[in-house]
Design a protein around this motif. Structure first.
Motif, PDB file in Angstrom:
ATOM      1  N   ILE A 130       0.855  -1.179   0.000  1.00  0.00           N
ATOM      2  CA  ILE A 130       0.000   0.000   0.000  1.00  0.00           C
ATOM      3  C   ILE A 130       0.895   1.233   0.000  1.00  0.00           C
ATOM      4  O   ILE A 130       1.753   1.381   0.884  1.00  0.00           O
ATOM      5  CB  ILE A 130      -0.936   0.022   1.230  1.00  0.00           C
ATOM      6  N   PRO A 131       0.742   2.141  -0.973  1.00  0.00           N
ATOM      7  CA  PRO A 131       1.631   3.310  -1.060  1.00  0.00           C
ATOM      8  C   PRO A 131       1.580   4.198   0.184  1.00  0.00           C
ATOM      9  O   PRO A 131       2.610   4.653   0.672  1.00  0.00           O
ATOM     10  CB  PRO A 131       1.112   4.065  -2.292  1.00  0.00           C
ATOM     11  N   LYS A 132       0.369   4.447   0.694  1.00  0.00           N
ATOM     12  CA  LYS A 132       0.217   5.366   1.813  1.00  0.00           C
ATOM     13  C   LYS A 132      -1.110   5.077   2.505  1.00  0.00           C
ATOM     14  O   LYS A 132      -2.145   4.939   1.854  1.00  0.00           O
ATOM     15  CB  LYS A 132       0.235   6.817   1.321  1.00  0.00           C
ATOM     16  N   ILE A 133      -1.096   4.995   3.837  1.00  0.00           N
ATOM     17  CA  ILE A 133      -2.324   4.717   4.564  1.00  0.00           C
ATOM     18  C   ILE A 133      -2.153   5.113   6.032  1.00  0.00           C
ATOM     19  O   ILE A 133      -1.029   5.123   6.563  1.00  0.00           O
ATOM     20  CB  ILE A 133      -2.716   3.226   4.455  1.00  0.00           C
ATOM     21  N   ALA A 134      -3.249   5.455   6.678  1.00  0.00           N
ATOM     22  CA  ALA A 134      -3.213   5.824   8.090  1.00  0.00           C
ATOM     23  C   ALA A 134      -3.113   4.565   8.952  1.00  0.00           C
ATOM     24  O   ALA A 134      -3.838   3.592   8.702  1.00  0.00           O
ATOM     25  CB  ALA A 134      -4.463   6.615   8.460  1.00  0.00           C
ATOM     26  N   PRO A 135      -2.249   4.536   9.953  1.00  0.00           N
ATOM     27  CA  PRO A 135      -2.182   3.378  10.853  1.00  0.00           C
ATOM     28  C   PRO A 135      -3.527   3.062  11.498  1.00  0.00           C
ATOM     29  O   PRO A 135      -3.834   1.898  11.762  1.00  0.00           O
ATOM     30  CB  PRO A 135      -1.145   3.818  11.899  1.00  0.00           C
ATOM     31  N   GLU A 136      -4.339   4.108  11.745  1.00  0.00           N
ATOM     32  CA  GLU A 136      -5.648   3.899  12.363  1.00  0.00           C
ATOM     33  C   GLU A 136      -6.573   3.080  11.471  1.00  0.00           C
ATOM     34  O   GLU A 136      -7.557   2.507  11.954  1.00  0.00           O
ATOM     35  CB  GLU A 136      -6.309   5.253  12.686  1.00  0.00           C
ATOM     36  N   VAL A 137      -6.258   3.024  10.176  1.00  0.00           N
ATOM     37  CA  VAL A 137      -7.059   2.238   9.234  1.00  0.00           C
ATOM     38  C   VAL A 137      -6.494   0.828   9.072  1.00  0.00           C
ATOM     39  O   VAL A 137      -7.220  -0.166   9.130  1.00  0.00           O
ATOM     40  CB  VAL A 137      -7.134   2.936   7.860  1.00  0.00           C
ATOM     41  N   ILE A 138      -5.175   0.720   8.899  1.00  0.00           N
ATOM     42  CA  ILE A 138      -4.583  -0.572   8.563  1.00  0.00           C
ATOM     43  C   ILE A 138      -4.339  -1.457   9.781  1.00  0.00           C
ATOM     44  O   ILE A 138      -4.447  -2.693   9.692  1.00  0.00           O
ATOM     45  CB  ILE A 138      -3.263  -0.374   7.764  1.00  0.00           C
ATOM     46  N   ILE A 139      -4.034  -0.878  10.952  1.00  0.00           N
ATOM     47  CA  ILE A 139      -3.750  -1.715  12.122  1.00  0.00           C
ATOM     48  C   ILE A 139      -4.960  -2.547  12.550  1.00  0.00           C
ATOM     49  O   ILE A 139      -4.806  -3.753  12.819  1.00  0.00           O
ATOM     50  CB  ILE A 139      -3.211  -0.858  13.288  1.00  0.00           C
ATOM     51  N   PRO A 140      -6.177  -1.977  12.626  1.00  0.00           N
ATOM     52  CA  PRO A 140      -7.331  -2.834  12.957  1.00  0.00           C
ATOM     53  C   PRO A 140      -7.510  -3.982  11.970  1.00  0.00           C
ATOM     54  O   PRO A 140      -7.894  -5.089  12.362  1.00  0.00           O
ATOM     55  CB  PRO A 140      -8.518  -1.865  12.917  1.00  0.00           C
ATOM     56  N   TRP A 141      -7.221  -3.738  10.682  1.00  0.00           N
ATOM     57  CA  TRP A 141      -7.344  -4.808   9.692  1.00  0.00           C
ATOM     58  C   TRP A 141      -6.298  -5.893   9.964  1.00  0.00           C
ATOM     59  O   TRP A 141      -6.589  -7.081   9.889  1.00  0.00           O
ATOM     60  CB  TRP A 141      -7.174  -4.251   8.288  1.00  0.00           C
ATOM     61  N   ILE A 142      -5.067  -5.479  10.285  1.00  0.00           N
ATOM     62  CA  ILE A 142      -4.003  -6.448  10.583  1.00  0.00           C
ATOM     63  C   ILE A 142      -4.403  -7.315  11.772  1.00  0.00           C
ATOM     64  O   ILE A 142      -4.295  -8.550  11.731  1.00  0.00           O
ATOM     65  CB  ILE A 142      -2.674  -5.719  10.871  1.00  0.00           C
ATOM     66  N   LEU A 143      -4.889  -6.683  12.837  1.00  0.00           N
ATOM     67  CA  LEU A 143      -5.266  -7.419  14.043  1.00  0.00           C
ATOM     68  C   LEU A 143      -6.421  -8.383  13.781  1.00  0.00           C
ATOM     69  O   LEU A 143      -6.489  -9.459  14.380  1.00  0.00           O
ATOM     70  CB  LEU A 143      -5.632  -6.447  15.166  1.00  0.00           C
ATOM     71  N   SER A 144      -7.314  -7.985  12.869  1.00  0.00           N
ATOM     72  CA  SER A 144      -8.486  -8.825  12.598  1.00  0.00           C
ATOM     73  C   SER A 144      -8.122 -10.118  11.869  1.00  0.00           C
ATOM     74  O   SER A 144      -8.941 -11.036  11.792  1.00  0.00           O
ATOM     75  CB  SER A 144      -9.512  -8.048  11.771  1.00  0.00           C
ATOM     76  N   GLN A 145      -6.898 -10.211  11.338  1.00  0.00           N
ATOM     77  CA  GLN A 145      -6.496 -11.396  10.588  1.00  0.00           C
ATOM     78  C   GLN A 145      -5.918 -12.505  11.474  1.00  0.00           C
ATOM     79  O   GLN A 145      -5.542 -13.565  10.973  1.00  0.00           O
ATOM     80  CB  GLN A 145      -5.470 -11.019   9.509  1.00  0.00           C
ATOM     81  N   GLY A 146      -5.841 -12.278  12.769  1.00  0.00           N
ATOM     82  CA  GLY A 146      -5.437 -13.323  13.702  1.00  0.00           C
ATOM     83  C   GLY A 146      -4.063 -13.909  13.456  1.00  0.00           C
ATOM     84  O   GLY A 146      -3.867 -15.119  13.588  1.00  0.00           O
TER      85      GLY A 146
END
Length: 353
Positions: free
Chosen positions: A307-323
């Motif tokens: 991903i070229p650029k993204i807010a941690p507040e957006v991507i971190i919840p997605w990362i955590l949701s992947q277990g």
């Protein structure tokens, strides 16, 4: 030499003598499509209308013709003007057709194909799941009005019952707030709100709700904020009270265009994100849009999300949701913040135990 627009403007017919001709179905659909574009202020050009005609044939399941020209547009515009009193003019500067009276109504008996009826019914069904009452009731009534002269015999009840909407719906728990905000957005009216931010701080400010959008299951508005003196985004569920004001605003194209998938949130962003994927996270990354230029490279042991650029507040919840199936590799700031989120989650779980 005097210019002649692609569709010459004949004299406006006397409304008392308008002739509601029985048009061929193909032309009836074309005229209805033009009316819809004009009523939604999309100001089509002759070339764009020819493309819309080709889309109509695809929607109708017909073989696409390649013979649509400005003469076809001219004939359809003449029908709109003469038979339906449509106040349309050709803007030479923009080379587009413009509706000069937004209050004009296109009163034509509905002649809907099965595909159009299905789109209306399913679209209304989805809208019922997304919007809160009483807005969903208005949408349902509008669909009923369009379908009252048509009998969708092809439609089985089980087809509608089998359409279910879960995660895409936007939470709108308080219609007393959502409806005034929605109507202010619709009528370009300023509102005064009492707003509670994510930290629990409450403030009051005037806002011009220029954009209404659904993101991460929450309805939001974006527009000029009198308190910050610039455009801001507000989650509607965090608005505690709203008061419509007797002030209108003109929507800004810059503000409307600024709401994109890449810049939808106002948090600081990190660059050059790389996330190692394994298991189900590979397919989930392919089906989840977080940036217009994100890429998933499939490897033998999984994949890599870039991903070229993204807010941690957006991507971190997605990362955590992947277990554990999504592990951030770059940049270091994202890696550290993800680790911190995992530690905080673990500490809270230990406290509860």
């Amino acid at each position: 030499m005097k210019k002649t627009p692609p569709a010459a403007a004949p004299q406006m017919a006397d409304p008392k003598t308008w002739r509601k001709k029985r048009l061929p179905r193909s032309q009836s659909l074309r005229v209805a499509r033009i009316a819809a574009l004009l009523k939604t202020n999309r100001c089509p050009s002759a070339e764009e209308l020819c493309e819309e005609y080709r889309k109509l044939e695809i929607e109708e399941g017909k073989k696409v013709k390649g013979s649509y020209t400005r003469r076809t547009v001219c004939r359809d515009m003449a029908v709109l003007r003469e038979d339906y009193g449509c106040p349309v003019k050709f803007d030479w500067g923009e080379k587009k057709y413009v509706l000069t009276d937004p209050k004009w109504e296109f009163n034509s008996p509905a002649d809907l194909s099965e595909s159009v009826m299905l789109a209306l019914i399913l679209g209304g069904r989805i809208a019922e799941e997304i919007f809160p009452d009483p807005l969903r009731a208005r949408i349902r009534s509008s669909v009923d009005e369009l379908l009252k002269g048509n009998s969708p015999e092809f439609l089985e009840k089980t087809l509608i019952d089998s359409l279910k909407v879960f995660e895409q719906g936007g939470v709108a728990e308080n219609p007393a707030v959502f409806i005034p905000v929605f109507e202010a957005w619709q009528t370009h009216r300023r509102i005064h709100i009492r707003y509670c931010d994510q930290h629990g701080n409450e403030t009051e400010r005037d806002v011009d709700p220029q954009v209404l959008f659904l993101y991460q299951h929450e309805w939001r508005i974006k527009g000029f904020c009198s308190l910050r003196k610039k455009d801001r985004t507000f989650v509607i569920n965090r608005i505690k009270n709203v008061w419509p004001l007797d002030v209108t605003f003109k929507p800004s194209k810059r503000t409307v265009d600024s709401v994109t998938l890449d810049d939808i949130v106002e948090y600081p962003k990190v660059n050059g994100v790389k996330i190692k994927l394994t298991g189900d996270a590979v397919q989930l990354a392919m089906s989840t849009s977080m940036h217009s230029r994100q890429k998933v490279k499939v490897t033998r042991d999984g994949g890599m999300l870039l991903i070229p650029k993204i807010a941690p507040e957006v991507i971190i919840p997605w990362i955590l949701s992947q277990g554990g199936d999504a592990v951030p590799l770059e940049p270091p700031e994202l890696v550290e913040r993800t680790h911190a989120a995992v530690r905080a989650m673990s500490e809270r779980m230990n406290v509860k135990q």
